[in-house]
Design a protein around this motif. Structure first.
Motif, PDB file in Angstrom:
ATOM      1  N   SER A  23       0.731  -0.706  -0.230  1.00  0.00           N
ATOM      2  CA  SER A  23       0.490   0.104  -0.588  1.00  0.00           C
ATOM      3  C   SER A  23       0.935   1.319  -0.701  1.00  0.00           C
ATOM      4  CB  SER A  23      -1.043  -0.429   1.387  1.00  0.00           C
ATOM      5  OG  SER A  23      -0.831  -0.032   2.340  1.00  0.00           O
ATOM      6  N   SER A  24       1.767   1.160  -0.078  1.00  0.00           N
ATOM      7  CA  SER A  24       3.110   1.908   0.260  1.00  0.00           C
ATOM      8  C   SER A  24       4.558   2.326  -0.144  1.00  0.00           C
ATOM      9  CB  SER A  24       2.639   2.508   1.693  1.00  0.00           C
ATOM     10  OG  SER A  24       4.308   3.404   2.295  1.00  0.00           O
ATOM     11  N   ILE A  26       8.144   0.838  -1.023  1.00  0.00           N
ATOM     12  CA  ILE A  26       8.477   0.353  -2.216  1.00  0.00           C
ATOM     13  C   ILE A  26       8.193  -0.684  -2.313  1.00  0.00           C
ATOM     14  CG2 ILE A  26      10.520  -1.707  -2.083  1.00  0.00           C
ATOM     15  CD1 ILE A  26      11.686   0.123   0.526  1.00  0.00           C
ATOM     16  N   ASN A  47      -4.291  -0.355   4.578  1.00  0.00           N
ATOM     17  CA  ASN A  47      -5.175   0.915   4.745  1.00  0.00           C
ATOM     18  C   ASN A  47      -5.298   0.370   3.324  1.00  0.00           C
ATOM     19  OD1 ASN A  47      -5.459   3.406   3.315  1.00  0.00           O
ATOM     20  ND2 ASN A  47      -3.978   4.418   4.623  1.00  0.00           N
ATOM     21  N   ASP A  66      -4.575  -6.865   8.256  1.00  0.00           N
ATOM     22  CA  ASP A  66      -2.936  -6.889   9.333  1.00  0.00           C
ATOM     23  C   ASP A  66      -2.370  -8.581   9.582  1.00  0.00           C
ATOM     24  OD1 ASP A  66      -1.168  -6.311  11.830  1.00  0.00           O
ATOM     25  OD2 ASP A  66      -2.502  -4.916  12.793  1.00  0.00           O
ATOM     26  N   LEU A  67      -1.047  -8.585   8.912  1.00  0.00           N
ATOM     27  CA  LEU A  67      -0.145  -9.631   8.838  1.00  0.00           C
ATOM     28  C   LEU A  67       0.119  -9.528  10.020  1.00  0.00           C
ATOM     29  CD1 LEU A  67       1.183  -9.115   5.893  1.00  0.00           C
ATOM     30  CD2 LEU A  67      -0.557 -10.825   6.369  1.00  0.00           C
ATOM     31  N   ASN A  89       7.466  -7.863   2.672  1.00  0.00           N
ATOM     32  CA  ASN A  89       8.172  -6.709   2.346  1.00  0.00           C
ATOM     33  C   ASN A  89       7.684  -6.068   2.904  1.00  0.00           C
ATOM     34  OD1 ASN A  89       9.337  -4.010   1.684  1.00  0.00           O
ATOM     35  ND2 ASN A  89       6.723  -3.308   1.325  1.00  0.00           N
ATOM     36  N   ALA A  90       6.321  -6.298   3.453  1.00  0.00           N
ATOM     37  CA  ALA A  90       5.849  -5.969   4.945  1.00  0.00           C
ATOM     38  C   ALA A  90       6.847  -5.158   5.764  1.00  0.00           C
ATOM     39  CB  ALA A  90       4.397  -5.780   5.118  1.00  0.00           C
ATOM     40  N   VAL A 140      12.816  -8.576   1.509  1.00  0.00           N
ATOM     41  CA  VAL A 140      13.667  -7.031   1.642  1.00  0.00           C
ATOM     42  C   VAL A 140      13.807  -6.575   2.736  1.00  0.00           C
ATOM     43  CG1 VAL A 140      12.704  -4.192   1.392  1.00  0.00           C
ATOM     44  CG2 VAL A 140      11.748  -6.763   0.015  1.00  0.00           C
ATOM     45  N   TYR A 156      13.944  -2.614  15.936  1.00  0.00           N
ATOM     46  CA  TYR A 156      14.210  -2.690  14.065  1.00  0.00           C
ATOM     47  C   TYR A 156      14.924  -4.072  13.477  1.00  0.00           C
ATOM     48  CZ  TYR A 156      14.417  -1.593   9.277  1.00  0.00           C
ATOM     49  OH  TYR A 156      14.026  -1.390   7.630  1.00  0.00           O
ATOM     50  N   LYS A 160      14.397  -7.570  12.062  1.00  0.00           N
ATOM     51  CA  LYS A 160      14.594  -7.537  10.554  1.00  0.00           C
ATOM     52  C   LYS A 160      16.389  -9.151  10.845  1.00  0.00           C
ATOM     53  CE  LYS A 160      13.741  -5.700   7.672  1.00  0.00           C
ATOM     54  NZ  LYS A 160      12.295  -5.935   6.385  1.00  0.00           N
ATOM     55  N   LEU A 185      19.542   3.427   3.429  1.00  0.00           N
ATOM     56  CA  LEU A 185      17.954   4.218   3.148  1.00  0.00           C
ATOM     57  C   LEU A 185      17.462   4.782   2.257  1.00  0.00           C
ATOM     58  CD1 LEU A 185      17.074   5.737   5.303  1.00  0.00           C
ATOM     59  CD2 LEU A 185      18.415   8.027   4.593  1.00  0.00           C
ATOM     60  N   PRO A 189       7.846   6.543   3.050  1.00  0.00           N
ATOM     61  CA  PRO A 189       7.431   6.872   4.517  1.00  0.00           C
ATOM     62  C   PRO A 189       7.813   7.042   5.704  1.00  0.00           C
ATOM     63  CG  PRO A 189       5.267   7.096   2.792  1.00  0.00           C
ATOM     64  CD  PRO A 189       6.826   5.950   2.094  1.00  0.00           C
ATOM     65  N   ILE A 191      10.677   6.339   6.783  1.00  0.00           N
ATOM     66  CA  ILE A 191      10.993   7.574   8.036  1.00  0.00           C
ATOM     67  C   ILE A 191      11.309   8.725   7.221  1.00  0.00           C
ATOM     68  CG2 ILE A 191      13.351   5.659   6.516  1.00  0.00           C
ATOM     69  CD1 ILE A 191      14.443   8.127   4.272  1.00  0.00           C
TER      70      ILE A 191
HETATM   71  N1  LIG Z   1      12.375   2.542   3.446  1.00  0.00           N
HETATM   72  C1  LIG Z   1      13.914   2.417   3.977  1.00  0.00           C
HETATM   73  O1  LIG Z   1      14.995   3.144   4.827  1.00  0.00           O
HETATM   74  C2  LIG Z   1      13.762   1.382   4.490  1.00  0.00           C
HETATM   75  C3  LIG Z   1      15.814   0.303   4.279  1.00  0.00           C
HETATM   76  C4  LIG Z   1      15.669  -0.962   4.502  1.00  0.00           C
HETATM   77  C5  LIG Z   1      14.631  -1.711   4.567  1.00  0.00           C
HETATM   78  N2  LIG Z   1      13.484  -1.476   4.049  1.00  0.00           N
HETATM   79  C6  LIG Z   1      12.244  -2.325   4.033  1.00  0.00           C
HETATM   80  O2  LIG Z   1      11.838  -1.693   2.938  1.00  0.00           O
HETATM   81  C7  LIG Z   1      10.260  -2.609   3.498  1.00  0.00           C
HETATM   82  C8  LIG Z   1       9.269  -1.902   2.810  1.00  0.00           C
HETATM   83  O3  LIG Z   1       9.454  -0.425   3.778  1.00  0.00           O
HETATM   84  P1  LIG Z   1       8.816   1.137   3.290  1.00  0.00           P
HETATM   85  O4  LIG Z   1      10.350   2.059   3.302  1.00  0.00           O
HETATM   86  O5  LIG Z   1       8.269   1.352   2.075  1.00  0.00           O
HETATM   87  O6  LIG Z   1       7.474   1.635   4.314  1.00  0.00           O
HETATM   88  P2  LIG Z   1       6.618   1.853   3.972  1.00  0.00           P
HETATM   89  O7  LIG Z   1       6.346   2.880   3.330  1.00  0.00           O
HETATM   90  O8  LIG Z   1       5.984   2.523   5.494  1.00  0.00           O
HETATM   91  O9  LIG Z   1       5.809   0.309   3.715  1.00  0.00           O
HETATM   92  C9  LIG Z   1       5.404  -0.132   4.940  1.00  0.00           C
HETATM   93  C10 LIG Z   1       4.635  -1.421   4.253  1.00  0.00           C
HETATM   94  O10 LIG Z   1       4.349  -2.268   5.067  1.00  0.00           O
HETATM   95  C11 LIG Z   1       3.119  -2.470   5.475  1.00  0.00           C
HETATM   96  N3  LIG Z   1       2.447  -2.836   6.910  1.00  0.00           N
HETATM   97  C12 LIG Z   1       3.153  -2.587   7.881  1.00  0.00           C
HETATM   98  N4  LIG Z   1       2.833  -3.235   8.930  1.00  0.00           N
HETATM   99  C13 LIG Z   1       1.752  -3.966   8.338  1.00  0.00           C
HETATM  100  C14 LIG Z   1       0.879  -4.544   9.040  1.00  0.00           C
HETATM  101  N5  LIG Z   1       1.229  -5.395  10.556  1.00  0.00           N
HETATM  102  N6  LIG Z   1       0.265  -5.976   8.415  1.00  0.00           N
HETATM  103  C15 LIG Z   1       0.068  -5.862   6.964  1.00  0.00           C
HETATM  104  N7  LIG Z   1       0.877  -4.876   6.290  1.00  0.00           N
HETATM  105  C16 LIG Z   1       2.036  -4.578   7.103  1.00  0.00           C
HETATM  106  C17 LIG Z   1       3.214  -1.632   5.412  1.00  0.00           C
HETATM  107  O11 LIG Z   1       1.103  -0.779   5.275  1.00  0.00           O
HETATM  108  P3  LIG Z   1      -0.185  -0.322   6.103  1.00  0.00           P
HETATM  109  O12 LIG Z   1       0.341   0.956   6.222  1.00  0.00           O
HETATM  110  O13 LIG Z   1      -0.674   0.403   5.150  1.00  0.00           O
HETATM  111  O14 LIG Z   1      -0.589  -2.060   6.674  1.00  0.00           O
HETATM  112  C18 LIG Z   1       2.984  -0.837   4.196  1.00  0.00           C
HETATM  113  O15 LIG Z   1       2.497  -1.455   2.632  1.00  0.00           O
HETATM  114  C19 LIG Z   1      10.226  -2.645   5.135  1.00  0.00           C
HETATM  115  O16 LIG Z   1      10.329  -4.494   5.170  1.00  0.00           O
HETATM  116  C20 LIG Z   1      11.426  -2.278   5.325  1.00  0.00           C
HETATM  117  O17 LIG Z   1      12.140  -2.633   6.425  1.00  0.00           O
HETATM  118  C21 LIG Z   1      13.603  -0.152   4.205  1.00  0.00           C
END
Ligand SMILES: NC(=O)c1ccc[n+]([C@@H]2O[C@H](COP(=O)([O-])OP(=O)(O)OC[C@H]3O[C@@H](n4cnc5c(N)ncnc54)[C@H](OP(=O)(O)O)[C@@H]3O)[C@@H](O)[C@H]2O)c1
Length: 236
Positions: A23-24, A26, A47, A66-67, A89-90, A140, A156, A160, A185, A189, A191
């Motif tokens: 939903s958001s 990556i 969402n 909600d997973l 990815n979530a 991811v 975190y 992870k 990084l 959303p 960060i």
């Molecule tokens: N951004 C970074 O700097 C970064 C760096 C390294 C790795 N990552 C990894 O990349 C992945 C994606 O993160 P992002 O940066 O794209 O963050 P994001 O925009 O916050 O996206 C997170 C996604 O996970 C979903 N999610 C979270 N909790 C959930 C739950 N309980 N049940 C179902 N869905 C859930 C959210 O959907 P809803 O809110 O709709 O539930 C959203 O779609 C994560 O695993 C993160 O650890 C991110």
């Protein structure tokens, strides 16, 4: 970054691809990208409005859930009986001092719930399906799992690292491909609430999505920034 479009199309066209957290950020960008190459997408997120918007753009089947809830994971598993690619990815990130966490045990349970227990339980159902399809999981992950433990990142980083370790232990046994992307990084959303990241260099989520897509045709086990090479000298 350029993709080999023909190879990507061969890898995903007509394939069933499950993306959690679509939903958001990556996950959303991976969904938009793979839809262009005609993957059959199944997307999960909480969402509804944002997930429906991605579904509208991609023609995906969606699960608003909600997973962290066992019954939701069970419903998803019951309804998915064929799967070629699982993009785990979530995720939830928390950056908080331990002194601000003393009354917040739930920070540790909720990060473990979505970053570790949810993907483990989904994988227990999907391993046989991915084996039959000679499919692939892409996890991811984050470069944090390669760093020495860092202050304020206990919830975190530990959660992870837990799934990363679990998946690396499982990989030699399973008959499908196991790939992990260790992202630096990424501007999403996730960060946005960490003030200090506002001015730090970050990958775009479109680039992160392309790097994930590239793993689907190279079938490599890992993708990580080249400069992580230097970290072998600092990791304990
Ligand atoms: N951004 C970074 O700097 C970064 C760096 C390294 C790795 N990552 C990894 O990349 C992945 C994606 O993160 P992002 O940066 O794209 O963050 P994001 O925009 O916050 O996206 C997170 C996604 O996970 C979903 N999610 C979270 N909790 C959930 C739950 N309980 N049940 C179902 N869905 C859930 C959210 O959907 P809803 O809110 O709709 O539930 C959203 O779609 C994560 O695993 C993160 O650890 C991110």
């Amino acid at each position: 970054m350029r993709l080999q479009e023909k190879r990507l199309r061969q890898a995903v066209q007509g394939k069933t691809v499950l993306i959690t957290g679509a939903s958001s950020g990556i996950g959303r960008d991976v969904a938009l990208l793979l839809a262009h190459y005609e993957a059959n997408l199944i997307l999960v997120g909480r969402n509804e409005e944002r997930l429906r918007d991605v579904a509208l753009k991609t023609g995906a089947q969606i699960y608003v859930m909600d997973l962290r809830e066992k019954e939701n994971r069970q419903r998803l598993c019951q309804e998915i009986n064929q799967l070629d690619i699982f993009i785990n990815n979530a995720g939830l990130s928390i950056h908080r001092s331990i002194y601000d966490s003393l009354e917040r045990a739930h920070d540790f349970t909720r990060t473990m719930a979505i970053n570790y227990f949810a993907p483990v339980e989904l994988m227990l159902h999907f391993i046989p399906l991915l084996d039959v399809a000679q499919g692939q999981i892409v996890n991811v992950s984050t470069i944090n799992t390669k760093f020495r433990p860092m202050a304020k990142w206990a919830a975190y980083q530990a959660s992870k690292a837990a799934f990363d370790t679990w998946l690396r232990a499982v990989a030699p046994e399973v008959k499908h491909i196991v790939s992990t992307i260790y992202l630096p990084l990424v501007r999403t959303p996730m960060i946005a609430s960490t003030k200090k990241y506002e001015y730090m260099p970050a990958m775009s989520s479109e680039t992160a999505a392309k790097r994930i897509a590239r793993l689907l045709y190279t079938k490599k086990k890992e993708d990580k920034p080249w400069w992580l090479l230097f970290l072998r000298f600092v990791r304990p």
